[in-house]
Design an enzyme around this catalytic site. Structure first.
Site, mmCIF file in Angstrom:
data_model
loop_
_atom_site.group_PDB
_atom_site.id
_atom_site.type_symbol
_atom_site.label_atom_id
_atom_site.label_comp_id
_atom_site.label_asym_id
_atom_site.label_seq_id
_atom_site.Cartn_x
_atom_site.Cartn_y
_atom_site.Cartn_z
ATOM 1 N N ASP A 21 0.855 -1.189 0.000
ATOM 2 C CA ASP A 21 0.000 0.000 0.000
ATOM 3 C C ASP A 21 0.894 1.243 0.000
ATOM 4 O O ASP A 21 1.774 1.386 0.858
ATOM 5 C CB ASP A 21 -0.872 -0.009 1.271
ATOM 6 C CG ASP A 21 -1.644 1.297 1.448
ATOM 7 O OD1 ASP A 21 -2.004 1.616 2.594
ATOM 8 O OD2 ASP A 21 -1.868 1.991 0.432
ATOM 9 N N ASP A 98 -4.852 -10.212 -15.838
ATOM 10 C CA ASP A 98 -5.773 -11.313 -15.532
ATOM 11 C C ASP A 98 -7.061 -11.056 -16.312
ATOM 12 O O ASP A 98 -7.759 -10.074 -16.053
ATOM 13 C CB ASP A 98 -6.059 -11.338 -14.018
ATOM 14 C CG ASP A 98 -6.487 -12.710 -13.536
ATOM 15 O OD1 ASP A 98 -6.051 -13.115 -12.437
ATOM 16 O OD2 ASP A 98 -7.242 -13.381 -14.272
ATOM 17 N N ASP A 199 -8.966 -16.336 -16.620
ATOM 18 C CA ASP A 199 -9.700 -16.825 -15.457
ATOM 19 C C ASP A 199 -10.803 -17.798 -15.876
ATOM 20 O O ASP A 199 -11.591 -17.494 -16.768
ATOM 21 C CB ASP A 199 -10.334 -15.612 -14.761
ATOM 22 C CG ASP A 199 -10.961 -15.973 -13.442
ATOM 23 O OD1 ASP A 199 -10.217 -16.395 -12.546
ATOM 24 O OD2 ASP A 199 -12.190 -15.871 -13.327
ATOM 25 N N GLU A 254 -6.532 -20.713 -16.910
ATOM 26 C CA GLU A 254 -6.829 -21.299 -15.611
ATOM 27 C C GLU A 254 -8.072 -22.138 -15.823
ATOM 28 O O GLU A 254 -9.104 -21.607 -16.251
ATOM 29 C CB GLU A 254 -7.119 -20.243 -14.551
ATOM 30 C CG GLU A 254 -7.246 -20.855 -13.173
ATOM 31 C CD GLU A 254 -8.564 -20.548 -12.475
ATOM 32 O OE1 GLU A 254 -9.450 -19.998 -13.116
ATOM 33 O OE2 GLU A 254 -8.662 -20.859 -11.293
ATOM 34 N N HIS A 327 -3.427 -17.288 -5.245
ATOM 35 C CA HIS A 327 -4.328 -16.497 -4.392
ATOM 36 C C HIS A 327 -5.590 -17.276 -4.010
ATOM 37 O O HIS A 327 -6.436 -16.773 -3.269
ATOM 38 C CB HIS A 327 -4.705 -15.212 -5.123
ATOM 39 C CG HIS A 327 -5.507 -15.485 -6.343
ATOM 40 N ND1 HIS A 327 -5.015 -16.136 -7.453
ATOM 41 C CD2 HIS A 327 -6.806 -15.248 -6.612
ATOM 42 C CE1 HIS A 327 -5.960 -16.279 -8.349
ATOM 43 N NE2 HIS A 327 -7.046 -15.745 -7.872
ATOM 44 N N ASP A 328 -5.715 -18.502 -4.543
ATOM 45 C CA ASP A 328 -6.910 -19.323 -4.250
ATOM 46 C C ASP A 328 -6.610 -20.533 -3.385
ATOM 47 O O ASP A 328 -7.552 -21.242 -3.007
ATOM 48 C CB ASP A 328 -7.500 -19.873 -5.558
ATOM 49 C CG ASP A 328 -8.183 -18.813 -6.395
ATOM 50 O OD1 ASP A 328 -8.194 -18.972 -7.620
ATOM 51 O OD2 ASP A 328 -8.687 -17.828 -5.825
HETATM 52 O O1 TEU Z 1 -10.892 -19.391 -9.573
HETATM 53 C C1 TEU Z 1 -11.761 -20.374 -10.045
HETATM 54 C C2 TEU Z 1 -11.487 -21.721 -9.554
HETATM 55 O O2 TEU Z 1 -12.085 -22.639 -10.054
HETATM 56 C C3 TEU Z 1 -10.525 -22.107 -8.481
HETATM 57 O O3 TEU Z 1 -9.549 -21.190 -8.346
HETATM 58 C C4 TEU Z 1 -11.312 -22.358 -7.203
HETATM 59 O O4 TEU Z 1 -12.206 -23.366 -7.524
HETATM 60 C C5 TEU Z 1 -12.051 -21.143 -6.699
HETATM 61 O O5 TEU Z 1 -11.173 -20.403 -5.911
HETATM 62 C C6 TEU Z 1 -13.263 -21.607 -5.887
HETATM 63 O O6 TEU Z 1 -12.855 -22.509 -4.893
HETATM 64 C C7 TEU Z 1 -10.858 -18.200 -10.377
HETATM 65 C C8 TEU Z 1 -10.041 -17.160 -9.632
HETATM 66 O O7 TEU Z 1 -8.703 -17.640 -9.486
HETATM 67 C C9 TEU Z 1 -10.713 -16.935 -8.290
HETATM 68 O O8 TEU Z 1 -9.950 -16.060 -7.472
HETATM 69 C C10 TEU Z 1 -12.089 -16.328 -8.556
HETATM 70 O O9 TEU Z 1 -12.769 -16.209 -7.317
HETATM 71 C C11 TEU Z 1 -12.912 -17.218 -9.501
HETATM 72 O O10 TEU Z 1 -12.173 -17.696 -10.620
HETATM 73 C C12 TEU Z 1 -14.082 -16.424 -10.081
HETATM 74 O O11 TEU Z 1 -13.568 -15.418 -10.933
HETATM 75 CA CA CA Z 2 -3.480 2.004 -1.205
#
Ligand code: TEU
Ligand code: CA
Length: 550
Positions: A21, A98, A199, A254, A327-328
């Site tokens: 930040d 993305d 995505d 992805e 990030h997931d």
């Molecule tokens: O994630 C979709 C996805 O299928 C996996 O990453 C996981 O199944 C998801 O996090 C649900 O558990 C992509 C992006 O990486 C994620 O951050 C988004 O929330 C999602 O698509 C919707 O855009």
């Molecule tokens: Ca900021």
């Protein structure tokens, strides 16, 4: 196999909201990334993938886009973006955006028009259907709990959203939608970005007529109902023809539901679709039929099999991404390694794994200093819409909420979304303000400043491994073979080409394990100091890369 820059370079994923930040509002931003470009250059990564930075109401932290042509207010301005892109290129690095085009935000102008009336010109930019006997059109379950259908009182129909109800799915059957998407892609490519991470690209083609899912297992539903639809490859080949073929850029898909059987349909070298996709097999391994908070045991042998199966499926015919967290999905050392006394050893082991596999490696922010999962005491400390939606559903189902919180500690996405640890000052040097999500309390011990001061840090090991991979093309293009597929504790594989044979061996345990090389080898890199008399012992979470002496 043809050689390409996007096979040889390494991606570093930035989750901008949590990276740095610069203006004290507690939210990471583009100028914060600009401040840290020299740090990333020092680490030795090549391509920066930014999670979405477009205008968004942030229902799903930017994966719900309301304007593809402008930067999210919290992240800065288009001038900031232009300066960031110039800064990335000035350092010889590249930048991936993305691309989220399976769905938009419900606050996107297209959806605001679409929901106005059944005969609005934008109506069929999305999927609308009437109720079936007073119920949603199908029994589909959202990735984020509940139904994938939201009823709209005004026009008395449901609209489809595979994710949250604020993420309506775009109707890719509509050529006008595809034209709009190709137009926005050209806008960013003409600005000079170096490609896209796409995505959930595997779910853009729906199976008509939309019909009920037959299974209760969400993993089966993804594969059989949502992913790899009938026009999937027609759309990707059109996108390649209309847009990607005109630029020297990279595309990374992805794709939940893309498995070894279908991967070459997406990335086969003559397919003219995508350069690569993430292989996901290891990521859903501990997701039970109820999804990520229905946690089931992981199995080490299966973990190793995923890498073998995918390499066999793709081999020399295509290309994949290799990732261990993003990030997931939870932090590597907490999910697969040991985030206690062997945190640094296991973090370095995974650096060797990530960077010695065949595929473009993707390193997630903070993993280079061995950051760990977090365990907040109350659900109020969590920010992820996926966690909150499933929490509400669990509560409504009368589930054991303590057990649910434990599942969040294990598999929740906020594990990897707490702010980056820059130093041991307040809020880990991430912000001078109130962070949008709490900082992991272990930041005084785990942070960039400490890592840069410690020659044995995980950071310097990643720096060394990144150089090592680049200096040894066998690790990029060589073949892959698991040498001990059934071993309960060791992961050992060979990487080979005409010039060299490398053996890579890992001890995925706290035990000391004896082993014997059957050929003469020289050790090139390892996460422990070599000790006389310990040549044939692997210490807890020890990894070694050796080259066969021919
Ligand atoms: O994630 C979709 C996805 O299928 C996996 O990453 C996981 O199944 C998801 O996090 C649900 O558990 C992509 C992006 O990486 C994620 O951050 C988004 O929330 C999602 O698509 C919707 O855009
Ligand atoms: Ca900021």
């Amino acid at each position: 196999m043809n050689k390409n820059w996007w096979k040889e370079q390494v991606i570093y994923q930035i989750y901008p909201r949590s990276f740095k930040d610069s203006n004290g509002d507690g939210i990471g931003d583009l100028r914060g990334i600009l401040e840290k470009l020299d740090y990333l250059k020092k680490l030795g990564v090549d391509i920066l993938w930014l999670s979405p930075i477009y205008q968004s109401p942030n229902d799903d932290n930017g994966y719900d886009i309301s304007d593809y042509y402008n930067i999210m207010d919290e992240f800065g301005t288009m001038a900031d973006f232009d300066e960031l892109l110039a800064g990335v290129h000035a350092r010889g690095m590249k930048l991936l955006m993305d691309l989220v085009v399976n769905h938009t935000s419900d606050e996107h102008q297209w959806f605001e028009e679409s929901r106005k009336s059944k005969d609005n010109p934008y109506r069929d930019y999305y999927h609308w259907l009437p109720a079936e006997n007073g119920k949603p059109p199908t029994n589909w379950r959202s990735f984020f709990a509940g139904s994938t259908w939201e009823y709209d009182e005004k026009t008395e129909e449901y609209y489809l959203h595979l994710f949250t109800k604020k993420q309506p799915d775009l109707n890719w059957e509509n050529p006008k939608v595809r034209e709009e998407i190709y137009k926005l892609m050209r806008f960013w490519l003409d600005k000079g970005v170096d490609g896209f991470r796409m995505d959930v690209i595997s779910v853009i083609s729906k199976r008509f007529p939309l019909a009920d899912a037959k299974s209760e297992d969400f993993n089966v539903i993804i594969n059989d109902v949502y992913a790899n639809g009938p026009r999937m490859h027609e759309f990707l080949q059109e996108m390649h023809r209309e847009v990607m073929s005109k630029y020297d850029v990279m595309t990374v898909g992805e794709g939940p539901g893309i498995d070894e059987q279908v991967v070459l349909d997406y990335v086969g070298k003559d397919r003219k679709e995508l350069n690569m996709v993430f292989h996901f097999g290891h990521m859903f391994m501990d997701h039970g039929p109820g999804g990520r908070f229905d946690v089931v045991d992981k199995n080490f042998i299966d973990f190793k099999k995923v890498f073998t199966n995918w390499d066999k499926a793709v081999g020399e015919e295509g290309w994949i991404n290799i990732f261990l967290d993003n990030h997931d999905f939870p932090r590597i050392v907490s999910r697969w390694g040991n985030d206690g006394i062997y945190r640094e050893a296991s973090a370095k082991l995974f650096a060797m794994l990530l960077l010695s596999m065949r595929g473009t490696p993707c390193l997630y922010q903070g993993t280079e200093i061995g950051m760990t999962n977090v365990a907040f005491d109350t659900i109020e400390d969590y920010r992820d819409v996926e966690i909150h939606n499933f929490y509400k559903q669990a509560k409504a189902d009368g589930a054991d909420m303590d057990a649910f919180l434990k599942a969040v500690h294990i598999n929740g996405r906020d594990n990897v979304r707490t702010p980056m640890h820059w130093n041991n000052t307040s809020e880990a040097g991430f912000t001078d303000g109130e962070p949008w999500i709490k900082v992991n309390p272990n930041y005084p011990e785990i942070n960039v400043a400490a890592a840069l001061d410690d020659p044995n840090s995980v950071f310097y090991f990643y720096q060394k491994m990144l150089k090592f991979r680049k200096a040894n093309p066998t690790l990029i293009y060589g073949s892959y073979q698991d040498l001990m597929p059934e071993h309960e504790l060791l992961f050992c594989y060979a990487r080979q080409d005409a010039e060299h044979t490398f053996y890579i061996i890992f001890n995925f345990s706290e035990k000391e394990v004896q082993f014997e090389w059957t050929e003469s080898v020289e050790q090139l890199i390892g996460n422990y100091q070599t000790v006389k008399g310990k040549e044939n012992w692997l210490r807890p979470w020890e990894g070694r890369i050796v080259r066969r002496l021919d």
